[in-house]
Scaffold this active site. Structure first.
Site, PDB file in Angstrom:
ATOM      1  N   LYS A  84     -58.415 -36.227  19.000  1.00 24.36           N
ATOM      2  CA  LYS A  84     -56.984 -35.899  18.872  1.00 24.36           C
ATOM      3  C   LYS A  84     -56.765 -34.480  19.379  1.00 24.36           C
ATOM      4  O   LYS A  84     -57.579 -33.593  19.144  1.00 24.36           O
ATOM      5  CB  LYS A  84     -56.545 -35.971  17.408  1.00 24.36           C
ATOM      6  CG  LYS A  84     -56.646 -37.352  16.785  1.00 24.36           C
ATOM      7  CD  LYS A  84     -55.354 -38.117  16.996  1.00 24.36           C
ATOM      8  CE  LYS A  84     -55.426 -39.516  16.389  1.00 24.36           C
ATOM      9  NZ  LYS A  84     -55.516 -39.485  14.930  1.00 24.36           N
ATOM     10  N   HIS A 104     -52.845 -29.454  18.118  1.00 25.88           N
ATOM     11  CA  HIS A 104     -51.452 -29.021  18.317  1.00 25.88           C
ATOM     12  C   HIS A 104     -51.041 -28.017  17.259  1.00 25.88           C
ATOM     13  O   HIS A 104     -51.831 -27.665  16.374  1.00 25.88           O
ATOM     14  CB  HIS A 104     -50.507 -30.218  18.368  1.00 25.88           C
ATOM     15  CG  HIS A 104     -50.531 -31.083  17.137  1.00 25.88           C
ATOM     16  ND1 HIS A 104     -49.982 -30.683  15.951  1.00 25.88           N
ATOM     17  CD2 HIS A 104     -51.048 -32.316  16.927  1.00 25.88           C
ATOM     18  CE1 HIS A 104     -50.142 -31.651  15.064  1.00 25.88           C
ATOM     19  NE2 HIS A 104     -50.800 -32.636  15.620  1.00 25.88           N
ATOM     20  N   HIS A 138     -51.895 -27.921  13.552  1.00 25.17           N
ATOM     21  CA  HIS A 138     -53.224 -27.547  13.046  1.00 25.17           C
ATOM     22  C   HIS A 138     -53.406 -26.045  12.936  1.00 25.17           C
ATOM     23  O   HIS A 138     -54.445 -25.568  12.500  1.00 25.17           O
ATOM     24  CB  HIS A 138     -54.311 -28.091  13.969  1.00 25.17           C
ATOM     25  CG  HIS A 138     -54.261 -29.572  14.148  1.00 25.17           C
ATOM     26  ND1 HIS A 138     -53.967 -30.167  15.344  1.00 25.17           N
ATOM     27  CD2 HIS A 138     -54.429 -30.571  13.259  1.00 25.17           C
ATOM     28  CE1 HIS A 138     -53.974 -31.474  15.190  1.00 25.17           C
ATOM     29  NE2 HIS A 138     -54.245 -31.749  13.927  1.00 25.17           N
TER      30      HIS A 138
END
Length: 564
Positions: A125, A128, A131
RNA sequence: GCACCCGUAGCUCAGUAGGAUAGAGCGUCCGCCUCCUAAGCGGAAGGUCGCGCGUUCGAAUCGCGCCGGGUGUGCCA
């Protein structure tokens, strides 16, 4: 140097009361024109059976003004104390000079391990802005605890388990190719993942294939594992670039897959303690009326994240014998942590109280919530790059002759983003905005860094060794230098408070105030002139402010450029 | 429905183990570079501290009840 205590002793003597009782009542006035410390007499009204202003006057009359205090003044029911500015400034600056970058540190955590679970990314993942909070809060706490003598253990609890990896392998086998994945890494994996969901809506059999592949991972199938580990490796490699930019480190990457074989003993123990109850096909632990039950095993026998978190907690207790174990995870999981913390407590382990959920608010976009699958994301790398780019442009405009432009642009640009993420209380939600993050005016990272660079620049302009030179302290007997000294003096307490509350923003706020005070000092007083002794004294103010700003910035994970 | 969190200036937020006229930044407007970095400094305007009741000498801060927003609420993490 503990003025509060000194004042409390003097008052206690005058009022014939216990000093510690008095000390608890002493406060710091909001407005410095009312003194540096104040003692309100309201609460003494009952014991003395007199009006508070009279009590204040009485005490004041008997009061022996302690050393370091210039005067005490009665205003209404308050006795206001004013520090002796000059000796205070001298004391504080001397202390900073002596301790240097250790100033503000302590050894209250000596011999104690603190586990900090943060960032905890998901494999395949993209990283972005959602986080960012967990990463920078956790990393800051890591540094703060170390600074106070604890031994921090940073744990990136990887999200590297679950059926989504079966889906990913299925998609890879059907539509992926090795070169594309090697080249585009996470983006390519994400594409496959999104495509899987689109196609699975039309063809349900894909879900069966995905389950089959995940089962293969679980069973240790060679092909499945090699693809899975390859994805994992590529993800970590890509994320490492961001961690390097942010100067974030981990001591362990043990994630969900690591605990896969460590859950059974926990389940067994729950069983032995007769805590598991079969309910609606699942095994749960009842937590009383306050909390809903904690599910340990699903009705198909599979484990859940609670089970994994329990296993991880036991592993960490055994491995690190932690004094505290922090989980820097968003507040959406408040209930989840309350539940499994309670399970540990019910199992009879007193260290359950040492588990702490350091929760924080949500980040959303102006266009709505973040969603990786819908493509509604802002990648952190993009944000960092934009910030660096913008900094670069400002440097070209303001200091075209600057050395090491790229390094400075990186320190300032990245610093702006991190500083912004740590500027408020954790719990606040926020809406991501390029406009705000890329604004370098006012209370921002670049502002504080700029102040630091200013301090450094002053020192470079001085043509003698101001540290060893004789100093004319009277040259800094002014309110601007005093304001700087007070903020320097308060730094240590702020670091401790930041640690106790797990709130890095206390430090962000404090060094911002310090930078403001330093800038005011700089503006009001010419630092370098022909008077050597006076110059040395003024430079000492700038030097000490710089030392503490740098330390503070480093504790929130922001760099301090020597020039900008 | 229930639980938890949030509600302070146009915007973003400090201040909440009760205390003196509620603070800052952004934005707006007005000043300050022949002088140490103007990514700076100063000033102006801008507030029923969501609402009500209560506790207290004193409430943005504590209690109760509302209102608004968010999150969560049994087999995702």
């Amino acid at each position: 140097m503990d003025y509060k205590q000194i004042i409390a002793q003097a008052i206690a003597k005058a009022a014939d009361m216990a000093a510690d009782e008095i000390e608890a009542m002493i406060e710091v006035p909001a407005d410095t024109s009312m003194g540096d410390y104040a003692f309100p007499c309201f609460r003494l009204a009952k014991t003395f059976r007199k009006a508070p202003p009279l009590i204040a006057a009485d005490i004041s009359e008997k009061l022996e003004i302690p050393k370091g205090i210039s005067r005490a003044e009665v205003v209404g029911a308050y006795i206001n104390f004013f520090l002796d500015n000059q000796s205070f400034i001298e004391d504080v600056l001397g202390d900073v000079l002596e301790k240097g970058e250790e100033y503000g540190s302590a050894d209250i955590g000596k011999g104690r391990n603190v586990c900090i679970d943060y960032s905890s990314i998901n494999i395949a993942k993209p990283f972005h802005i959602g986080h960012l909070s967990t990463t920078v809060i956790g990393s800051s706490l890591y540094k703060i605890y170390n600074f106070l003598g604890f031994h921090s253990i940073g744990i990136n609890h990887l999200g590297d388990w679950g059926t989504q990896f079966g889906k990913l392998i299925t998609a890879y086998k059907l539509w992926g190719n090795k070169e594309d994945i090697e080249k585009n890494s996470i983006n390519a994996m994400l594409e496959l993942y999104v495509r899987f969901h689109d196609e699975a809506e039309k063809d349900d059999s894909l879900n069966d294939t995905a389950r089959m592949w995940f089962k293969k991972i679980e069973d240790g199938d060679e092909e499945a594992l090699s693809i899975f580990n390859w994805f994992k490796e590529l993800t970590l490699k890509e994320v490492k670039i961001i961690y390097d930019m942010l100067d974030v480190h981990f001591d362990s990457y043990d994630g969900e897959s690591f605990y896969n074989d460590k859950m059974q003993p926990v389940i067994d123990e729950l069983n032995e303690k007769h805590m598991l109850e079969l309910s609606e096909g699942a095994y749960v632990v009842r937590l009383g009326d306050e909390l809903p039950p904690c599910i340990i095993l699903k009705s198909d026998g599979a484990t859940l994240y609670s089970t994994r978190d329990l296993a991880a907690a036991f592993y960490r207790k055994k491995t690190y014998d932690f004094y505290k174990c922090l989980y820097v995870v968003a507040y959406q999981q408040d209930l989840h942590f309350k539940q499994w913390f309670k399970v540990v407590e019910l199992m009879g382990y007193t260290w359950a109280k040492d588990l702490e959920h350091v929760s924080f608010g949500m980040v959303s976009l102006e266009g709505g919530t973040l969603s990786t699958r819908k493509g509604n994301v802002v990648l952190l790398q993009e944000v960092l790059e934009k910030a660096v780019e913008k900094t670069r442009a400002i440097i070209e405009e303001k200091s075209p002759g600057l050395e090491g432009k790229d390094d400075v642009a990186k320190t300032v640009g990245v610093g702006a983003v991190v500083f912004d993420a740590l500027r408020t209380a954790r719990i606040k939600d926020s809406t991501f905005s390029f406009e705000r993050v890329l604004n370098f005016d006012g209370e921002t990272g670049p502002y504080v860094q700029y102040t630091y660079a200013r301090c450094q620049s002053l020192k470079k302009r001085c043509d003698f060794d101001f540290l060893t030179a004789e100093k004319d302290w009277q040259a800094i007997d002014n309110k601007e230098a005093f304001a700087v000294a007070k903020l320097l003096e308060g730094f240590g307490e702020v670091v401790i408070k930041a640690c106790e509350k797990n709130e890095p923003y206390f430090i962000t706020k404090h060094i911002t105030e310090l930078a403001k005070a330093m800038n005011r000092f700089y503006f009001e007083h010419r630092v370098i002139d022909d008077d050597k002794a006076a110059t040395a004294a003024r430079l000492t103010v700038a030097h000490c402010a710089g030392v503490v700003i740098k330390t503070g910035l480093s504790l929130i994970g922001v760099g301090a450029p020597e020039r900008m």
